[in-house]
Design a protein around this motif. Sequence first.
Motif, PDB file in Angstrom:
ATOM      1  N   ASP A   1       0.831  -1.359   0.112  1.00 47.43           N
ATOM      2  CA  ASP A   1       0.133   0.119   0.142  1.00 47.43           C
ATOM      3  C   ASP A   1       1.049   1.297  -0.002  1.00 47.43           C
ATOM      4  O   ASP A   1       0.734   2.242  -0.740  1.00 47.43           O
ATOM      5  N   LEU A   2       1.905   1.378   0.877  1.00 46.18           N
ATOM      6  CA  LEU A   2       2.864   2.343   0.851  1.00 46.18           C
ATOM      7  C   LEU A   2       3.599   2.532  -0.327  1.00 46.18           C
ATOM      8  O   LEU A   2       3.982   3.867  -0.937  1.00 46.18           O
ATOM      9  N   SER A   3       4.125   1.426  -0.884  1.00 42.07           N
ATOM     10  CA  SER A   3       4.931   1.742  -2.205  1.00 42.07           C
ATOM     11  C   SER A   3       4.243   1.679  -3.566  1.00 42.07           C
ATOM     12  O   SER A   3       4.852   1.807  -4.599  1.00 42.07           O
ATOM     13  N   ALA A   4       2.851   1.547  -3.641  1.00 42.73           N
ATOM     14  CA  ALA A   4       2.361   1.485  -4.759  1.00 42.73           C
ATOM     15  C   ALA A   4       2.304   2.739  -5.837  1.00 42.73           C
ATOM     16  O   ALA A   4       2.542   2.452  -6.873  1.00 42.73           O
ATOM     17  N   ARG A   5       2.449   3.686  -5.171  1.00 46.98           N
ATOM     18  CA  ARG A   5       2.600   5.020  -5.907  1.00 46.98           C
ATOM     19  C   ARG A   5       3.858   5.047  -6.627  1.00 46.98           C
ATOM     20  O   ARG A   5       4.302   5.759  -7.638  1.00 46.98           O
ATOM     21  N   PHE A   6       4.729   4.127  -6.438  1.00 48.87           N
ATOM     22  CA  PHE A   6       6.216   4.171  -7.053  1.00 48.87           C
ATOM     23  C   PHE A   6       6.003   3.160  -8.318  1.00 48.87           C
ATOM     24  O   PHE A   6       7.034   2.995  -8.896  1.00 48.87           O
ATOM     25  N   SER A   7       5.009   2.327  -8.342  1.00 48.75           N
ATOM     26  CA  SER A   7       5.067   1.466  -9.419  1.00 48.75           C
ATOM     27  C   SER A   7       4.448   1.753 -10.652  1.00 48.75           C
ATOM     28  O   SER A   7       3.690   2.658 -10.676  1.00 48.75           O
ATOM     29  N   THR A   8       4.729   1.215 -11.725  1.00 49.08           N
ATOM     30  CA  THR A   8       4.430   1.274 -13.184  1.00 49.08           C
ATOM     31  C   THR A   8       3.801   0.008 -13.489  1.00 49.08           C
ATOM     32  O   THR A   8       4.061  -1.243 -13.024  1.00 49.08           O
ATOM     33  N   GLU A   9       3.479  -0.208 -14.802  1.00 43.90           N
ATOM     34  CA  GLU A   9       3.031  -1.292 -15.585  1.00 43.90           C
ATOM     35  C   GLU A   9       4.248  -2.337 -15.740  1.00 43.90           C
ATOM     36  O   GLU A   9       3.774  -3.801 -15.516  1.00 43.90           O
ATOM     37  N   SER A  10       5.412  -1.932 -15.588  1.00 45.22           N
ATOM     38  CA  SER A  10       6.565  -2.840 -15.725  1.00 45.22           C
ATOM     39  C   SER A  10       7.541  -2.866 -14.429  1.00 45.22           C
ATOM     40  O   SER A  10       8.477  -3.533 -14.683  1.00 45.22           O
ATOM     41  N   THR A  11       6.861  -2.371 -13.432  1.00 47.69           N
ATOM     42  CA  THR A  11       7.891  -2.599 -12.025  1.00 47.69           C
ATOM     43  C   THR A  11       7.749  -3.918 -11.728  1.00 47.69           C
ATOM     44  O   THR A  11       6.870  -4.713 -11.823  1.00 47.69           O
ATOM     45  N   HIS A  12       9.006  -4.318 -11.381  1.00 46.64           N
ATOM     46  CA  HIS A  12       9.302  -5.621 -10.881  1.00 46.64           C
ATOM     47  C   HIS A  12       9.408  -5.519  -9.326  1.00 46.64           C
ATOM     48  O   HIS A  12      10.072  -4.758  -8.872  1.00 46.64           O
ATOM     49  N   TRP A  13       8.610  -6.491  -8.716  1.00 44.81           N
ATOM     50  CA  TRP A  13       8.652  -6.480  -7.142  1.00 44.81           C
ATOM     51  C   TRP A  13       9.341  -7.560  -6.684  1.00 44.81           C
ATOM     52  O   TRP A  13       9.021  -8.650  -7.352  1.00 44.81           O
ATOM     53  N   LEU A  14      10.189  -7.566  -5.710  1.00 40.12           N
ATOM     54  CA  LEU A  14      10.993  -8.716  -5.245  1.00 40.12           C
ATOM     55  C   LEU A  14      10.964  -8.579  -3.647  1.00 40.12           C
ATOM     56  O   LEU A  14      11.674  -7.673  -3.071  1.00 40.12           O
ATOM     57  N   LEU A  15      10.225  -9.296  -3.068  1.00 47.76           N
ATOM     58  CA  LEU A  15       9.673  -9.352  -1.704  1.00 47.76           C
ATOM     59  C   LEU A  15      10.080 -10.555  -1.010  1.00 47.76           C
ATOM     60  O   LEU A  15       9.144 -11.289  -0.854  1.00 47.76           O
ATOM     61  N   PRO A  16      11.236 -10.520  -0.181  1.00 47.44           N
ATOM     62  CA  PRO A  16      11.363 -11.887   0.570  1.00 47.44           C
ATOM     63  C   PRO A  16      10.458 -11.745   1.661  1.00 47.44           C
ATOM     64  O   PRO A  16      10.358 -10.738   2.523  1.00 47.44           O
TER      65      PRO A  16
END
Length: 217
Positions: free
Chosen positions: A154-169
Amino acid sequence: MVKLLRTEAEALAWIERTFAPTPTHWERLERFAAMLVAENGRQNLIAASTIPHLWVRHIADSAQLVAFDRVGQGLWMDLGSGPGLPGLVAAILSGRPTLLVESRKRRCEFLREVVAELGLGHVEVAEAPLERVETRAAATISARAFAPLDRLIDLSARFSTESTHWLLPKGRNAVKELASLPPAWQKVFHVEQSHTDAESRILVGRGRIVARQRGKR
């Protein structure tokens, strides 16, 4: 099937095999590891019990995120970077512009010391809560120990785009945390096995996420 890295020698061999680091890469990784151990005597950055297994538990554990993002370009944002894990390892191996977001002053001082010592001109340290970081498009967003998954996204959503890659251990609770997300968010992610812990999982995703409206769950 993922072959687990169990020894320091296996971690070093995996890094060599996966990334073919140059002598400069190795020098920076080794210097960062030494600075991390030294600083741990002044502030609690990593559990002391993990120091004998530093290359497995911290360096390779961070580097595996780069392996999931090998074709990535553009800004890498590491949230709650702490001692620079995984952000500094990713910055060293990938050479990509990197933003380390960390709100704690002493940890930011350490991050800046490492950046200066290693000559990482492509790395920026943002000393602020994520809520106060200026919005920009992130090609990759990582977070090793930042917040519960729903709040992190929720906090980081505003930094995302259609091509953003999320890497969350997310450790042992990755599947459970993923299942608790809104369906639209769940669709962005799949689960990968960690190379360094048989019970740990990494949430890997691609795409833009729309933050919740304030006051709604």
